[in-house]
Design an enzyme around this catalytic site. Structure first.
Site, PDB file in Angstrom:
ATOM      1  N   SER A  96       0.821  -1.216   0.000  1.00  0.00           N
ATOM      2  CA  SER A  96       0.000   0.000   0.000  1.00  0.00           C
ATOM      3  C   SER A  96       0.854   1.265   0.000  1.00  0.00           C
ATOM      4  O   SER A  96       2.038   1.245   0.337  1.00  0.00           O
ATOM      5  CB  SER A  96      -0.916   0.027   1.226  1.00  0.00           C
ATOM      6  OG  SER A  96      -1.582  -1.200   1.391  1.00  0.00           O
TER       7      SER A  96
HETATM    8  N1  SAH Z   1      -0.695  -5.085   4.012  1.00  0.00           N
HETATM    9  C1  SAH Z   1       0.023  -5.350   2.789  1.00  0.00           C
HETATM   10  C2  SAH Z   1      -0.738  -4.921   1.546  1.00  0.00           C
HETATM   11  C3  SAH Z   1      -1.270  -6.122   0.911  1.00  0.00           C
HETATM   12  S1  SAH Z   1      -2.286  -5.985  -0.502  1.00  0.00           S
HETATM   13  C4  SAH Z   1       1.431  -4.799   2.830  1.00  0.00           C
HETATM   14  O1  SAH Z   1       1.789  -4.129   3.799  1.00  0.00           O
HETATM   15  O2  SAH Z   1       2.191  -5.067   1.895  1.00  0.00           O
HETATM   16  C5  SAH Z   1      -3.597  -7.038  -0.001  1.00  0.00           C
HETATM   17  C6  SAH Z   1      -3.272  -8.489   0.232  1.00  0.00           C
HETATM   18  O3  SAH Z   1      -4.478  -9.124   0.631  1.00  0.00           O
HETATM   19  C7  SAH Z   1      -2.789  -9.268  -0.988  1.00  0.00           C
HETATM   20  O4  SAH Z   1      -1.528  -9.798  -0.730  1.00  0.00           O
HETATM   21  C8  SAH Z   1      -3.833 -10.367  -1.166  1.00  0.00           C
HETATM   22  O5  SAH Z   1      -3.303 -11.603  -1.600  1.00  0.00           O
HETATM   23  C9  SAH Z   1      -4.415 -10.472   0.226  1.00  0.00           C
HETATM   24  N2  SAH Z   1      -5.762 -11.053   0.334  1.00  0.00           N
HETATM   25  C10 SAH Z   1      -6.808 -10.949  -0.510  1.00  0.00           C
HETATM   26  N3  SAH Z   1      -7.883 -11.607  -0.033  1.00  0.00           N
HETATM   27  C11 SAH Z   1      -7.500 -12.152   1.152  1.00  0.00           C
HETATM   28  C12 SAH Z   1      -8.160 -12.968   2.125  1.00  0.00           C
HETATM   29  N4  SAH Z   1      -9.428 -13.360   1.989  1.00  0.00           N
HETATM   30  N5  SAH Z   1      -7.451 -13.368   3.204  1.00  0.00           N
HETATM   31  C13 SAH Z   1      -6.162 -12.985   3.380  1.00  0.00           C
HETATM   32  N6  SAH Z   1      -5.496 -12.217   2.485  1.00  0.00           N
HETATM   33  C14 SAH Z   1      -6.147 -11.801   1.384  1.00  0.00           C
END
Ligand code: SAH
Length: 218
Positions: free
Chosen positions: A67
């Site tokens: 993000s």
């Molecule tokens: N917090 C992260 C940003 C991640 S982007 C950081 O600091 O880098 C969002 C993430 O959510 C992605 O990696 C995606 O694979 C994950 N995601 C999507 N649906 C999900 C679910 N149901 N459970 C867990 N993770 C999920």
């Protein structure tokens, strides 16, 4: 002689120009950001230091992104985490946000659907010696019953509505920050569970996150 840029200078500049100047005032959040080198969480970050310290989301592989720093800071400020909080994150991704949570909370549980991302994040978190952060692989829309309830819940992927299991796993007086929408055009919401089990939902700001997958996602 030209001095080689180091990540600390770039991070300081990012924090001054895009975090503090844009209105983030929570000192604990700002301090935590100063301690976690963002480039470690970006593929080839060492070679792309400038990119790693821009205020933008960046690709981390598997169609996912880390993000935007401002958004991370904003969400953490709204979460109002205390040192004794137990926190759950849905969407580990790179592990950047989870690492910040590790400095802010007592215990952190973070769950990710993509096993490769979870493993990579776990490695970096271990290298940073954040012993209070535990990474899980699974569908976070179902919550993480094992360690519930949580004082703070943060989702970094957008859900169609607030997943029921997350609401159930939020403690009394707990706070959840979650983007709600179709993914990409979302509204960041703050959910507060009051002591009489009353649920208050507040619209914060428009935002853009990858969609949450799974049973209560897309
Ligand atoms: N917090 C992260 C940003 C991640 S982007 C950081 O600091 O880098 C969002 C993430 O959510 C992605 O990696 C995606 O694979 C994950 N995601 C999507 N649906 C999900 C679910 N149901 N459970 C867990 N993770 C999920």
């Amino acid at each position: 002689m030209e001095r080689k840029e180091n990540w600390r200078d770039l991070l300081d500049r990012l924090i001054e120009q895009h975090i503090v100047k844009e209105g983030i005032s929570d000192k604990r959040v700002i301090e935590a950001m100063r301690k976690i080198p963002r480039h470690l969480f970006i593929p080839n970050g060492e070679k792309n230091l400038r990119l790693a310290y821009q205020d933008r989301p960046l690709p981390i592989g598997y169609g996912q992104t880390i993000s935007q720093p401002y958004m991370v800071a904003y969400m953490l400020q709204e979460l109002n985490i205390t040192k004794d909080s137990r926190a759950l994150e849905i969407g580990t991704g790179s592990g950047y946000n989870a690492s910040l949570l590790g400095l802010l909370a007592k215990e952190v549980y973070t769950i990710e659907t993509v096993p490769e991302l979870a493993r990579r994040a776990e490695r970096i978190i271990k290298a940073l010696n954040l012993k209070n952060v535990k990474v899980f692989v699974g569908d976070g829309s179902l919550g993480l019953e094992q360690y519930a309830p949580y004082d703070r819940i943060i989702a970094t992927c957008a859900a169609p509505s607030i997943p029921d299991p997350l609401l159930k796993e939020l403690s009394e007086d707990g706070i959840m920050i979650i983007p709600i929408g179709h993914g990409y055009f979302d509204m960041l919401k703050k959910v507060v569970k009051h002591s009489n089990d009353d649920i208050e939902v507040i619209d914060l700001i428009p935002c853009s996150f990858v969609p949450m997958k799974g049973k209560f996602g897309y």
